[in-house]
Design an enzyme around this catalytic site. Structure first.
Site, mmCIF file in Angstrom:
data_model
loop_
_atom_site.group_PDB
_atom_site.id
_atom_site.type_symbol
_atom_site.label_atom_id
_atom_site.label_comp_id
_atom_site.label_asym_id
_atom_site.label_seq_id
_atom_site.Cartn_x
_atom_site.Cartn_y
_atom_site.Cartn_z
ATOM 1 N N MET A 1 35.306 6.793 67.946
ATOM 2 C CA MET A 1 34.283 6.396 66.977
ATOM 3 C C MET A 1 33.946 4.926 67.137
ATOM 4 O O MET A 1 34.832 4.079 67.183
ATOM 5 C CB MET A 1 34.794 6.708 65.568
ATOM 6 N N GLU B 1 31.587 4.284 73.694
ATOM 7 C CA GLU B 1 31.714 3.647 72.367
ATOM 8 C C GLU B 1 31.285 2.193 72.445
ATOM 9 O O GLU B 1 30.642 1.672 71.536
ATOM 10 C CB GLU B 1 33.144 3.761 71.821
#
Ligand code: B3K
Ligand code: ZN
Length: 875
Positions: free
Chosen positions: A263, A298
């Protein structure tokens, strides 16, 4: 159950107020964490009703400009709270209590390995505090964390550390400030007993960035590759896209319990440890490659996602399609561009095309959803990346980069839409790209059919093109760039002279001529061809479509031999393989017909084996049969038993026919050299694996594999050996040895579980049941669940599709169980069941029965409900 709500893109309304700053204080406690959020509201209207999202929260108190509100001043519900704005500018303080330890959904604030971490995308922030939890609200966050010193060595949040110190003898605190306004889904917090690995990166403008990797202490020696990957990604994004990092610190935390890969929280990425930890003895090439690309992905989000974010979740592909495209370019530059492209195409075809043909099919910009988490799909990500690639193909690298620069110039610090992206690309290049809209709103894989005719008397070649989409009848046509080249049979390029009336449709691009098919039907005529040419089409897989041609075996053989586009070469031999497999399916169904290798395919394989100079990675790909999923896609209904038998027989024939080649090549590649992570070394190991795979079909295969297992110097070889032994009784002893050696390394142990979940040895369902009952199996850890149930349903073809339906029932029963623990994971596992309509009796009814049972459950999450109900809905 109450029917969950469906959300529609067409309902989008901008927020009628702003929240400019959010000051959060977390007093961490596993059972009762207190969160105080102070929000500064602006541009509200007095008397206006304001809704805040909230889920599974205990409200402790609420005050407005320092004055406590009483219960009569607001309305609390299961999904949030509502109050009335007293004036345009005010401060709201919300205090909530949450229980991270009990949070097994792994959304919001939860615990993993005794540490605290968060996951807020898509809608996890509402499990932390009441807030307008939507991506178009951008605010500046300051986060204060208070926690016991013991067990919480590091206290981390987004941005820069501005203060830290002691609260008292037992507790300490840290304050983080993120100067970049961001949506709530990018909020992150981590606290725990972690080890820090520190490095630096100097940006091209000369700023020194601190790079911190946080892992559980025992994993400290598995971080080198992740750190190296991060630095490569940072340097590459400066070089190729001119994008530099913006904060002083970039942090990555690895946790074992995580719903997906990673994330991109601003300044504080949180990763599934699978995409961080690696040592040559613990991780395979695939793991190393995955780490490099996910770390880069990411990191790239910092610009494509964070600095410019999505207006609403229907725009997800704006950040995901674009960022996947960027990580594809990165991997191509780091390793082998040809191998990367082919592997991506394989994945798209074997999995995204299936999604696009099933009941969950959706455009890359979905028009509605029940549970947003269900739309983090191959369609939004991978097909989305293919659509971004179309701009790149049409505009070229320079034009694309011009578009990117304008995109950032216009939209930095904003939450925007896919139309905004397209407009920036169009304006920067002064072209009309409005027809591209259709790619965003059309579900289903487009089909392109082409018929070719050569007229010796006029020396003309006519190509008749048709595009269609069975999922989206009667929609406007798509602009489909089709890479083209003409070859004479001897391997010399043939001239490409279109007739005057077709000239406009043939674009000259960096990658060579591209035919722009932008009508339902179109004709392209080339003249001046002295012989009938071989047509090389869809070069570099120039569009995510299914292309049907009537290429003869001879033409395919020639393309496989001499085309200069690696994708087309590979595709040609794959098509020959597919023809062999499909003929084998017919033979199996006819019962008494023997399965053979079709001569053109056999010849093609022989030629590939004989080409000493061919890149080993490409060789490995060319010598591998098409994926089973891809073979199944060719049928409706899917003849499961016949495909299974045919596939094994063809593999067996290949193993026997080229036995001496496999042996010679394997011996040649099986030299013991220290592990290196580079394109050549990876290619060697891949090719060696392919040889071993065929050898494993031969009587002494298990001996060869056992020997490799004993001598393997890295996990790639170890796993290849175990995989080759996996369907034989001889696997018992090495599997036991592997378990003893690696039982304390969760990521390695996942491989041990996965091997057994895909084994054909013994009864697959009994095997899986035994794995589920194993003391090391944990329902709370998504990686472990995926390595047993995900692998069983997706990679144990014959076990899962057992004709009595036991495989389906096992999965259904486990989904029910998991839905109570972690609905996102349960929903992901439901995907294989959505394909029931493509199976023949009795399998289709057995699968349908499992779905019907699921739907009848009283407590079903909206995640699973959405997939099951859409799968059962009449078509
Ligand atoms: N943006 C995250 C995915 C979030 C998934 C939420 N269910 C990782 C990524 O795509 O980079
Ligand atoms: Zn992403």
């Amino acid at each position: 159950m109450t029917k969950p709500i469906e959300h529609f893109l067409s309902d989008y309304q901008p927020l009628p107020f702003a929240i400019t700053t959010v000051d959060l204080t977390f007093e961490l406690d596993p059972e009762a964490t207190i969160v105080t959020s102070v929000m500064r509201f602006e541009s509200a209207q007095a008397g206006q009703s304001i809704s805040l999202d909230g889920q599974d929260l205990t409200l402790v108190s609420l005050s407005l400009d320092g004055v406590a509100l009483s219960a009569a001043d607001y309305a609390l519900s299961e999904t949030g709270l509502r109050f009335t704005a007293p004036k345009p500018v005010f401060e709201l303080t919300v205090v909530t209590e949450i229980a991270p330890q009990a949070n097994t959904e792994l959304e919001g604030l939860y615990r993993s390995g005794g540490n605290y971490c968060t996951q807020c995308e898509a809608e996890g922030f509402r499990r932390i505090t009441y807030f307008p939890d939507r991506p178009d609200l951008l605010a500046v966050y300051t986060t204060r964390i208070v926690a016991p010193k013991e067990g919480n060595r590091f206290l981390l949040a987004n941005g820069d550390l501005v203060e830290q110190g002691e609260v008292n003898a037992t507790h300490h605190f840290a304050v983080w400030h993120d100067p970049f306004p961001k949506p709530s889904y990018l909020f992150a917090l981590v606290a725990g007993y972690l080890e820090r690995i520190r490095d630096t990166f100097v940006t091209r403008s000369g700023r020194t960035i601190t790079l911190d990797l946080f892992v559980e202490p025992q994993n400290k020696d598995q971080c080198d590759h992740a750190m190296a990957s991060l630095k490569k990604a940072m340097a590459w994004d400066e070089r190729r896209f001119g994008l530099e990092y913006d904060l002083d610190t970039y942090m990555i935390v690895a946790v074992d319990d995580f719903n997906m890969g990673a994330m991109e929280n601003k300044g504080l990425n949180i990763f599934n440890s699978k995409f961080v930890l690696a040592r040559p003895d613990t991780a395979t090439d695939t793991d190393f490659e995955g780490i490099e690309s996910v770390i880069a992905h990411e990191y790239f989000h910092n610009w494509t996602g964070n600095r410019v974010t999505c207006r609403d979740w229907f725009q997800l592909t704006l950040k995901e399609g674009l960022t996947v495209f960027r990580d594809q370019l990165f991997t191509a530059d780091m390793l082998s561009p040809a191998t990367k492209r082919i592997e991506d195409v394989k994945r798209l075809r074997s999995h995204q095309f299936v999604e696009d043909a099933g009941p969950m099919a959706h455009p890359i910009q979905p028009q509605s959803y029940i549970e947003m988490n269900n739309f983090y799909t191959l369609t939004v990500y991978e097909k989305g990346a293919e659509v971004v690639r179309l701009y790149h193909t049409l505009l070229g690298e320079e034009g694309f980069q011009k578009g990117m620069r304008l995109y950032f110039e216009r939209f930095d610090g904003q939450a925007v839409t896919v139309q905004d992206f397209r407009q920036a690309m169009a304006d920067a290049n002064d072209v009309d790209l409005s027809a591209m809209h259709q790619w965003y709103v059309q579900a289903g894989t487009p089909r392109v059919q082409v018929e070719t005719r050569y007229h010796p008397e006029t020396q003309q070649l006519t190509l008749f093109w048709t595009q269609s989409n069975p999922k989206s009848d009667s929609q406007p046509p798509l602009p489909i760039p089709v890479g083209l080249k003409l070859w004479y049979p001897d391997g010399q390029p043939a001239p490409m002279q279109p007739l005057a009336e077709c000239r406009e449709a043939l674009l000259e691009t960096e990658k060579g001529p591209v035919f722009l098919l932008d009508r339902h039907q179109q004709t392209l005529v080339f003249e001046g061809l002295t012989q009938k040419p071989v047509v090389s089409m869809l070069r570099d897989f120039s569009a995510p479509v299914i292309l049907s041609t009537e290429q003869s075996d001879e033409a395919l053989s020639r393309l496989a031999r001499f085309d200069d586009d690696p994708f087309v070469r590979w595709e040609s031999i794959q098509t020959l393989a597919l023809k062999t497999l499909m003929a084998a399916v017919d033979a199996v169904q006819a019962d008494d017909t023997p399965v053979i290798l079709q001569p053109a395919y056999e010849q093609g394989v022989a030629e590939v084996l004989a080409q000493v100079s061919l890149d080993k990675g490409l060789k490995a790909l060319a010598l591998t049969l098409p994926d089973l999923d891809y073979v199944c896609e060719q049928y409706d209904p899917v003849p499961v038993d016949a495909i299974w038998q045919a596939y094994q027989k063809v593999e067996q024939r290949l193993a026997e026919r080229f036995e001496s080649d496999w042996r010679a090549l394997f011996d040649q590649l099986d030299e013991s050299v220290p592990y290196a992570y580079d394109a050549q070394a990876i290619a060697r190991r891949k090719l060696k694996q392919v040889c071993l795979h065929y050898l494993s079909c031969l009587p002494d295969g298990p001996d060869v594999a056992s020997q490799l297992f004993d001598q393997a110097g890295n996990m790639t070889d170890t796993l290849a050996a175990l995989q080759a032994l996996n369907h034989y009784p001889q696997r018992a002893q090495p599997m036991q040895a592997f378990y003893e050696r690696w039982r304390h390394e969760p990521l390695v142990l996942d491989k041990w579980f996965a091997l057994q979940a895909r084994s054909r040895h013994g009864d697959a369902i009994d095997n899986v049941r035994a794995l589920l009952a194993h003391p090391d199996f944990h329902y709370q850890t998504p990686n472990r669940v995926r390595s047993v149930l995900g692998v069983f349903a997706r990679q144990n073809f014959f076990g899962f599709h057992a004709s009595d339906g036991r495989g389906y029932r096992l999965l259904g029963e486990q989904i029910q169980k998991l839905d109570r623990i972690n609905p996102q994971i349960a929903a992901r596992l439901t995907a294989p069941l959505t394909q029931w309509r493509r199976l023949a009796p009795p399998r289709n009814t057995a699968m349908q029965g499992v779905l019907t049972d699921l739907l009848a459950q009283e407590r079903l999450s909206s995640d699973v409900y959405e997939i099951v109900s859409k799968s059962l809905a009449p078509v």
